[in-house]
Scaffold this active site. Structure first.
Site, PDB file in Angstrom:
ATOM      1  N   HIS A   1       0.880  -1.164   0.000  1.00  0.00           N
ATOM      2  CA  HIS A   1       0.000   0.000   0.000  1.00  0.00           C
ATOM      3  C   HIS A   1       0.918   1.215   0.000  1.00  0.00           C
ATOM      4  O   HIS A   1       2.009   1.168   0.582  1.00  0.00           O
ATOM      5  CB  HIS A   1      -0.836   0.123   1.277  1.00  0.00           C
ATOM      6  CG  HIS A   1      -1.740  -1.025   1.602  1.00  0.00           C
ATOM      7  ND1 HIS A   1      -1.313  -2.140   2.262  1.00  0.00           N
ATOM      8  CD2 HIS A   1      -3.063  -1.200   1.378  1.00  0.00           C
ATOM      9  CE1 HIS A   1      -2.346  -2.970   2.440  1.00  0.00           C
ATOM     10  NE2 HIS A   1      -3.410  -2.425   1.909  1.00  0.00           N
TER      11      HIS A   1
ATOM     12  N   ASP B 176       2.411   2.020   3.320  1.00  0.00           N
ATOM     13  CA  ASP B 176       3.354   1.042   3.900  1.00  0.00           C
ATOM     14  C   ASP B 176       4.778   1.464   3.595  1.00  0.00           C
ATOM     15  O   ASP B 176       5.704   1.203   4.363  1.00  0.00           O
ATOM     16  CB  ASP B 176       3.211  -0.355   3.266  1.00  0.00           C
ATOM     17  CG  ASP B 176       1.806  -0.910   3.362  1.00  0.00           C
ATOM     18  OD1 ASP B 176       1.081  -0.499   4.268  1.00  0.00           O
ATOM     19  OD2 ASP B 176       1.471  -1.764   2.519  1.00  0.00           O
TER      20      ASP B 176
HETATM   21  C1  XUL Z   1      -7.389  -6.705   4.525  1.00  0.00           C
HETATM   22  C2  XUL Z   1      -6.636  -7.056   3.318  1.00  0.00           C
HETATM   23  C3  XUL Z   1      -5.820  -5.979   2.704  1.00  0.00           C
HETATM   24  C4  XUL Z   1      -5.774  -6.027   1.222  1.00  0.00           C
HETATM   25  C5  XUL Z   1      -5.063  -4.862   0.581  1.00  0.00           C
HETATM   26  O1  XUL Z   1      -8.154  -7.727   5.063  1.00  0.00           O
HETATM   27  O2  XUL Z   1      -6.655  -8.180   2.902  1.00  0.00           O
HETATM   28  O3  XUL Z   1      -4.557  -6.036   3.251  1.00  0.00           O
HETATM   29  O4  XUL Z   1      -5.139  -7.180   0.782  1.00  0.00           O
HETATM   30  O5  XUL Z   1      -5.584  -3.652   0.943  1.00  0.00           O
END
Ligand code: XUL
Ligand code: CO
Length: 442
Positions: free
Chosen positions: A107, A110
């Site tokens: 993300h 992150d």
């Molecule tokens: C949350 C989840 C996230 C997504 C990306 O449950 O799985 O980490 O993979 O936003």
């Protein structure tokens, strides 16, 4: 792949993890994941495209609602956000290359901490994208997908693209634009949308139809921007039924497929299926794979496992051979993933506090997937699993059954056929027999 070390070595005393075979007792070796082993015409490396999730491995510090951090990250010491982010990326690439993981996922937040200043966030991310680009070039590690975190900041408490406040939606769009720019600059192969807060807590304050239309418009705008700027990869929606929102619009694969079809997004979007999200939706992982495969949208996987007693997203590393073998049967028969890979969206437990624990977790996950795929391939090749399933439907392969499938038999014809043919034979579904085949080949 050579190990990437920055100025400092973070995982000292651990060298690159190699395949040593099932007889090895080295806890730092693969016993099943031989990346060059060819199964069903493809190497294990290409089947899986294993990926490290930045957020769980380098951001989550072990804190939970009942207590603070338990992991002390050496890469978190510097004052300046970008300098700190570079240290973290050094540690990340050291780990990824020591683990021989060909991909990673992140993300936006992150990679580097964000503030409320959009232009400054864009600059920070762009600096880190340059840094990541060098790391990717040095190591050959690739970006499986990136995404924007549109669920942690308090402004997103009522959703991002489904927020009742248009300005919040616009802030979400600014983040997605920057995350798409980063994906394109890093040759990211895919881009993910997980709608953690795209849903509602109570219908009393929610116009569901309007919110879903906004979500569709937002996805179209994102897709159009990315395509205009040269992105050739696939967009994935990651379904989850709930948590953090009480009711999420991307509930499960079937719901997402209906949504994509309704809003004309099926050409560009496929699905990223997460094991623990499937089970939260009351399905098995393999059910979700089959639903996506049947619709031609089996894109990518977020690998983890839930806990059979706990009803939330525990994101544990995969270790259930029976679950994964059944999943790999669907995976192989579907011809694998379309564009995506297997990303470990999983975290070590709060009390797994040694740096080595992150290695054991990934080794276990990769070995379990590899062993499950090899087992599933053996089942398909050497047992009568396929034949049994085919024969179960053989009454549709000829005669009236075939004509029915072709759409040329009406209700009156069916009635006449039933009278003429008499009472059907009782035929066993043989569930236990099939379950035994799985265990026999494991
Ligand atoms: C949350 C989840 C996230 C997504 C990306 O449950 O799985 O980490 O993979 O936003
Ligand atoms: Co996920």
């Amino acid at each position: 792949m050579s190990v990437a070390l920055g100025d400092k070595e973070y995982f000292k005393g651990i060298s690159q993890v190699k395949y040593e075979g099932p007889e090895s007792d080295n806890p730092f070796a693969f016993r099943w994941y031989d990346e060059n082993r060819v199964v069903a015409g493809k190497s294990l490396k290409d089947h899986f495209k294993f990926s490290c999730a930045y957020w769980h491995s380098f951001n989550a510090d072990g804190s939970d609602p009942f207590g603070g951090p338990t992991f002390e990250f050496e890469w978190n010491s510097k004052q300046d956000a970008v300098e700190r982010a570079k240290d973290k990326m050094d540690a990340a690439f050291e780990f990824i290359t020591k683990m021989n993981l060909p991909y990673y996922c992140f993300h936006d937040v992150d990679v580097v901490d964000y503030t409320n200043d959009i232009a400054d966030n864009d600059r920070r991310l762009a600096t880190m994208v340059d840094y990541a680009k060098q790391k990717q070039q040095q190591t050959g590690v690739k970006l499986l997908w990136a995404t924007a975190n549109l669920f942690s900041h308090k402004r997103f408490m009522n959703g991002a693209s489904t927020n009742p406040d248009f300005l919040v939606l616009a802030h979400g769009a600014a983040q997605v634009k920057a995350a798409l720019d980063a994906t394109i600059a890093l040759d990211g192969e895919n881009y993910v949308f997980w709608g953690g807060r795209e849903g509602y807590m109570t219908l009393l304050n929610t116009n569901m139809k309007r919110e879903q239309e906004h979500l569709a418009r937002f996805l179209h705008a994102s897709k159009d921007y990315a395509r205009k700027n040269g992105f050739k990869g696939t967009f994935f929606i990651e379904p989850k039924p709930m948590e953090p929102t009480k009711h999420q619009y991307d509930y499960d694969c079937a719901t997402v497929i209906g949504f994509l079809r309704q809003y004309d997004l099926l050409n560009d979007f496929k699905i990223n299926i997460e094991v623990n999200h499937a089970t939260l939706a009351g399905h098995t992982f393999q059910h979700e794979l089959q639903v996506a495969a049947d619709a031609g949208v089996l894109g990518s996987l977020d690998a983890n496992r839930g806990d059979v007693q706990n009803g939330w997203d525990t994101d544990q590393f995969p270790n259930d051979l029976n679950e994964l073998t059944e999943a790999m049967l669907v995976f192989l028969e579907a011809g694998g993933l379309q564009g995506g890979g297997v990303n470990f969206d999983a975290k070590i437990r709060r009390n797994s506090t040694d740096p080595a624990d992150l290695f054991f977790a990934h080794i276990g996950g990769m070995d379990t997937f590899a062993r499950a795929l090899i087992t599933a391939d053996n089942i398909l090749q050497k047992s009568d699993y396929k034949k049994f399933r085919q024969e179960r439907y053989s009454s549709f392969d000829s005669g009236k059954g075939k004509q029915f499938e072709e759409g040329t038999v009406g209700l009156e014809d069916l009635r006449a056929y039933a009278i003429e043919s008499g009472e059907p034979e009782v035929r066993s579904g043989k569930q236990e027999y099939l379950e035994n085949i799985i265990n026999r080949f494991i």
